[in-house]
Design a protein around this motif. Sequence first.
Motif, short mmCIF file in Angstrom:
data_model
loop_
_atom_site.label_atom_id
_atom_site.label_comp_id
_atom_site.label_asym_id
_atom_site.label_seq_id
_atom_site.Cartn_x
_atom_site.Cartn_y
_atom_site.Cartn_z
N LEU A 101 26.80 52.12 52.55
CA LEU A 101 27.85 53.00 52.03
C LEU A 101 29.22 52.33 52.05
O LEU A 101 30.00 52.48 51.11
N GLN A 102 29.50 51.58 53.10
CA GLN A 102 30.77 50.85 53.17
C GLN A 102 30.84 49.82 52.05
O GLN A 102 31.86 49.68 51.37
N LEU A 103 29.75 49.10 51.83
CA LEU A 103 29.71 48.09 50.78
C LEU A 103 29.85 48.74 49.40
O LEU A 103 30.55 48.22 48.53
N LEU A 104 29.22 49.88 49.22
CA LEU A 104 29.33 50.60 47.95
C LEU A 104 30.77 51.04 47.70
O LEU A 104 31.29 50.89 46.59
N GLU A 105 31.42 51.56 48.74
CA GLU A 105 32.82 51.97 48.58
C GLU A 105 33.70 50.78 48.18
O GLU A 105 34.54 50.89 47.29
N GLU A 106 33.48 49.65 48.81
CA GLU A 106 34.25 48.45 48.47
C GLU A 106 33.95 48.00 47.04
O GLU A 106 34.84 47.55 46.33
N HIS A 107 32.70 48.14 46.63
CA HIS A 107 32.33 47.78 45.26
C HIS A 107 33.08 48.68 44.26
O HIS A 107 33.63 48.20 43.27
N LEU A 108 33.12 49.97 44.55
CA LEU A 108 33.81 50.90 43.65
C LEU A 108 35.31 50.61 43.61
O LEU A 108 35.91 50.59 42.53
#
Length: 122
Positions: A83-90
């Motif tokens: 989820l942290q990586l996804l947030e950074e991707h967004l």
Amino acid sequence: MTTTEAAGTTDTAATEPVAEQVVTDHDRGIHGYHHQKAEHLKRLRRIEGQIRGLQRMVDEDVYCIDILTQVSASTKALQSFALQLLEEHLRHCVADAAVKGGDEIDAKVEEATKAIARLLRT
């Protein structure tokens, strides 16, 4: 002075960057997690330690429920990392594509949507 200048309007096309000219961090090979890379690696090492602990538990014939409890904790840690990586991707990759506009934003949104769907299936 031209009539356009006298009217107070200017040609914004000459001053605004063209979408193809915008160079973002993503173009330079800098990914969204770049600024937190050290923290992510530390977190992944902790998760790796949890997985090695699971191997030890099985090797030592630990009670099933105790192992399952640790599996649950390891799974939650991986999901939290994802989820942290996804947030950074967004915030980084998708936002960069939005700056560029065009087909790239559509591709990044579709890519992120598929990643979210994969996360929800786990």
